[in-house]
Every structure is written in structure tokens, then in C-alpha cells.
Design a protein around this motif. Structure first.
Motif, PDB file in Angstrom:
ATOM      1  N   ILE A 142       0.852  -1.180   0.000  1.00  0.00           N
ATOM      2  CA  ILE A 142       0.000   0.000   0.000  1.00  0.00           C
ATOM      3  C   ILE A 142       0.890   1.232   0.000  1.00  0.00           C
ATOM      4  CG2 ILE A 142      -1.723   1.340   1.275  1.00  0.00           C
ATOM      5  CD1 ILE A 142      -2.806  -1.331   2.332  1.00  0.00           C
ATOM      6  N   GLN A 143       0.627   2.089  -0.969  1.00  0.00           N
ATOM      7  CA  GLN A 143       1.373   3.334  -1.088  1.00  0.00           C
ATOM      8  C   GLN A 143       0.404   4.494  -0.885  1.00  0.00           C
ATOM      9  OE1 GLN A 143       2.790   4.247  -5.040  1.00  0.00           O
ATOM     10  NE2 GLN A 143       4.486   5.455  -4.259  1.00  0.00           N
ATOM     11  N   ILE A 144       0.795   5.406  -0.026  1.00  0.00           N
ATOM     12  CA  ILE A 144       0.040   6.635   0.157  1.00  0.00           C
ATOM     13  C   ILE A 144       0.855   7.734  -0.505  1.00  0.00           C
ATOM     14  CG2 ILE A 144      -0.861   8.307   1.830  1.00  0.00           C
ATOM     15  CD1 ILE A 144      -1.167   5.865   3.769  1.00  0.00           C
ATOM     16  N   ILE A 145       0.258   8.380  -1.491  1.00  0.00           N
ATOM     17  CA  ILE A 145       0.928   9.455  -2.215  1.00  0.00           C
ATOM     18  C   ILE A 145       0.250  10.753  -1.803  1.00  0.00           C
ATOM     19  CG2 ILE A 145       1.522  10.394  -4.481  1.00  0.00           C
ATOM     20  CD1 ILE A 145       1.103   7.450  -5.532  1.00  0.00           C
ATOM     21  N   ALA A 146       1.026  11.673  -1.264  1.00  0.00           N
ATOM     22  CA  ALA A 146       0.458  12.911  -0.746  1.00  0.00           C
ATOM     23  C   ALA A 146       1.254  14.111  -1.230  1.00  0.00           C
ATOM     24  CB  ALA A 146       0.443  12.878   0.787  1.00  0.00           C
ATOM     25  N   VAL A 147       0.544  15.181  -1.512  1.00  0.00           N
ATOM     26  CA  VAL A 147       1.187  16.420  -1.935  1.00  0.00           C
ATOM     27  C   VAL A 147       1.626  17.182  -0.691  1.00  0.00           C
ATOM     28  CG1 VAL A 147       0.828  18.646  -3.086  1.00  0.00           C
ATOM     29  CG2 VAL A 147      -0.146  16.547  -4.071  1.00  0.00           C
ATOM     30  N   GLY A 148       2.874  17.626  -0.705  1.00  0.00           N
ATOM     31  CA  GLY A 148       3.412  18.434   0.386  1.00  0.00           C
ATOM     32  C   GLY A 148       4.189  17.613   1.392  1.00  0.00           C
ATOM     33  N   LYS A 149       4.982  18.326   2.167  1.00  0.00           N
ATOM     34  CA  LYS A 149       5.838  17.689   3.164  1.00  0.00           C
ATOM     35  C   LYS A 149       5.230  17.882   4.549  1.00  0.00           C
ATOM     36  CE  LYS A 149      10.568  16.845   4.248  1.00  0.00           C
ATOM     37  NZ  LYS A 149      10.363  15.419   4.363  1.00  0.00           N
ATOM     38  N   LEU A 150       5.229  16.825   5.307  1.00  0.00           N
ATOM     39  CA  LEU A 150       4.751  16.882   6.689  1.00  0.00           C
ATOM     40  C   LEU A 150       5.907  17.330   7.577  1.00  0.00           C
ATOM     41  CD1 LEU A 150       1.868  15.993   7.308  1.00  0.00           C
ATOM     42  CD2 LEU A 150       2.800  13.951   8.306  1.00  0.00           C
ATOM     43  N   LYS A 151       5.711  18.416   8.321  1.00  0.00           N
ATOM     44  CA  LYS A 151       6.805  18.965   9.118  1.00  0.00           C
ATOM     45  C   LYS A 151       6.561  18.854  10.624  1.00  0.00           C
ATOM     46  CE  LYS A 151       7.587  22.249   5.449  1.00  0.00           C
ATOM     47  NZ  LYS A 151       6.639  23.158   4.878  1.00  0.00           N
ATOM     48  N   GLU A 152       5.313  19.002  11.034  1.00  0.00           N
ATOM     49  CA  GLU A 152       5.008  19.055  12.456  1.00  0.00           C
ATOM     50  C   GLU A 152       5.167  17.681  13.113  1.00  0.00           C
ATOM     51  OE1 GLU A 152       3.057  20.186  10.055  1.00  0.00           O
ATOM     52  OE2 GLU A 152       2.857  22.345  10.368  1.00  0.00           O
ATOM     53  N   LYS A 153       5.857  17.676  14.254  1.00  0.00           N
ATOM     54  CA  LYS A 153       6.163  16.434  14.949  1.00  0.00           C
ATOM     55  C   LYS A 153       4.905  15.679  15.375  1.00  0.00           C
ATOM     56  CE  LYS A 153       8.999  14.735  18.841  1.00  0.00           C
ATOM     57  NZ  LYS A 153       8.645  13.394  18.556  1.00  0.00           N
ATOM     58  N   TYR A 154       3.865  16.373  15.793  1.00  0.00           N
ATOM     59  CA  TYR A 154       2.659  15.684  16.246  1.00  0.00           C
ATOM     60  C   TYR A 154       2.001  14.914  15.104  1.00  0.00           C
ATOM     61  CZ  TYR A 154       0.831  20.313  14.878  1.00  0.00           C
ATOM     62  OH  TYR A 154       0.560  21.483  14.232  1.00  0.00           O
ATOM     63  N   TRP A 155       2.080  15.418  13.857  1.00  0.00           N
ATOM     64  CA  TRP A 155       1.530  14.652  12.731  1.00  0.00           C
ATOM     65  C   TRP A 155       2.421  13.449  12.430  1.00  0.00           C
ATOM     66  CZ3 TRP A 155      -3.042  16.261  12.721  1.00  0.00           C
ATOM     67  CH2 TRP A 155      -3.437  17.575  12.545  1.00  0.00           C
ATOM     68  N   THR A 156       3.723  13.687  12.375  1.00  0.00           N
ATOM     69  CA  THR A 156       4.642  12.589  12.033  1.00  0.00           C
ATOM     70  C   THR A 156       4.634  11.510  13.112  1.00  0.00           C
ATOM     71  OG1 THR A 156       6.553  13.806  12.923  1.00  0.00           O
ATOM     72  CG2 THR A 156       6.129  14.028  10.567  1.00  0.00           C
ATOM     73  N   ASP A 157       4.480  11.900  14.366  1.00  0.00           N
ATOM     74  CA  ASP A 157       4.406  10.912  15.453  1.00  0.00           C
ATOM     75  C   ASP A 157       3.156  10.046  15.318  1.00  0.00           C
ATOM     76  OD1 ASP A 157       6.761  11.854  16.536  1.00  0.00           O
ATOM     77  OD2 ASP A 157       5.823  12.864  18.251  1.00  0.00           O
ATOM     78  N   GLY A 158       2.036  10.661  15.007  1.00  0.00           N
ATOM     79  CA  GLY A 158       0.795   9.904  14.829  1.00  0.00           C
ATOM     80  C   GLY A 158       0.905   8.912  13.676  1.00  0.00           C
ATOM     81  N   ILE A 159       1.445   9.370  12.576  1.00  0.00           N
ATOM     82  CA  ILE A 159       1.614   8.485  11.421  1.00  0.00           C
ATOM     83  C   ILE A 159       2.594   7.368  11.748  1.00  0.00           C
ATOM     84  CG2 ILE A 159       2.574   8.375   9.080  1.00  0.00           C
ATOM     85  CD1 ILE A 159       1.218  11.127   8.618  1.00  0.00           C
TER      86      ILE A 159
END
Length: 159
Positions: free
Chosen positions: A3-20
Motif C-alpha cells: 500500500i502506497q500513500i501518495i500525498a502532496v506536500g511535506k509533513l513537518k510538524e512532529k505531532y503529525w509525524t508521530d501519529g503516522i
């Protein structure tokens, strides 16, 4: 299943990256899941319709370049079908049973996705009529993929 998730833009905030990161870790035993970020197109705040279309087309080219030819493609779009978690699980399971080993989920940029990306979609999927920030949508999508595998395996989901 890949499964590939393709998303536009870069995730920068730690709370989003931690959740993912947490859901990606949980998904490890079930499927190989990757997130591919494509660059968002720089654009002025007050774009004309033509400029907005140009932005979507440039981002769309980047998205399409990342999609494997054999992938079943879900494009997240507000005008897509609204499915329950159980329906998402059934579709992922059915794709696997049918021998489809590659799924791509596409999250467009803040202006949406190009018509070329919409045409490549095998399924338009909506998570409701409200608009979510694109960063949050990634977390929601990864969680729903994880939930789908728990449903498929008839395993209890920790609440």
C-alpha cells in the motif's frame, strides 16, 4: 499487500509525524505501507482559475509519476463515495483475494487533484463532506488502513 500513500506536500510538524509513525508501526505485521510525498507547487493566495488548474496539473504530474501501473488507485476526493470502515476493509480484502497486490491512495494538494489524476482513479473515496487539513488527512487515512486490517483479521481494535 503493498500500500502506497501518495500525498502532496511535506509533513513537518512532529505531532503529525508521530501519529503516522505509530500507525505505520502497527501496520507492519499486516502490509507493506509507504508514504510518498510529492512537492507542492508554489502558488499565490489569490489565484485565477487558470492558475489553480496549472498548479493542480503540475502536482498531478508528480502524483502520476509515483503510481505503479498495476496499482488499484483510490483518490481521496470530497465528491467520492463515502464508505464505512467495514466497507474500506472489504474492498482491501477483495483486492487481495482478486490478486491485486498493489494499492495506492492519493491525497491531493490544497487545491485538489488534476483531472488526469481523477481519470487514473479506480475509486473516488470521500471521508465526508467536511474538509480536513491535508496533514490530518494523512493520519486519518493511515489509521483507517490499520483499522481495515484489524477488521479483515477479525481482531479487536484497541479503543
Amino acid at each position: 499487500m503493498f500500500i502506497q500513500i501518495i500525498a502532496v506536500g511535506k509533513l513537518k510538524e512532529k505531532y503529525w509525524t508521530d501519529g503516522i509513525a505509530e500507525y505505520m508501526k502497527r501496520l507492519g505485521p499486516y502490509a507493506k505501507v509507504t508514504i510518498t510525498e510529492v512537492a507542492d507547487e508554489k502558488a499565490p493566495d489569490n489565484m485565477s482559475e487558470a492558475e489553480e488548474e496549472q498548479v493542480k496539473n503540475k502536482e498531478g504530474e508528480r502524483i502520476l509519476a509515483q503510481i505503479k501501473s498495476e496499482a488499484f488507485v483510490f483518490v481521496l476526493a470530497i465528491e467520492g463515495q463515502t464508505w464505512s470502515s467495514e466497507q474500506i476493509a472489504q474492498q482491501i480484502d477483495k483486492l487481495g483475494v482478486d490478486g491485486r497486490s498493489s494499492i495506492a491512495f492519493v491525497i491531493g494538494g490544497s487545491n485538489g487533484v488534476s483531472s488526469a489524476v481523477m481519470k487514473r482513479a479506480d475509486q473516488l473515496l470521500s471521508f465526508g463532506r467536511i474538509t480536513y487539513p491535508h496533514q490530518l488527512m494523512r493520519v486519518i487515512l493511515v489509521e483507517q488502513v490499520y483499522r481495515a486490517y484489524k477488521i479483515i483479521r477479525r481482531e479487536k481494535y484497541h479503543k
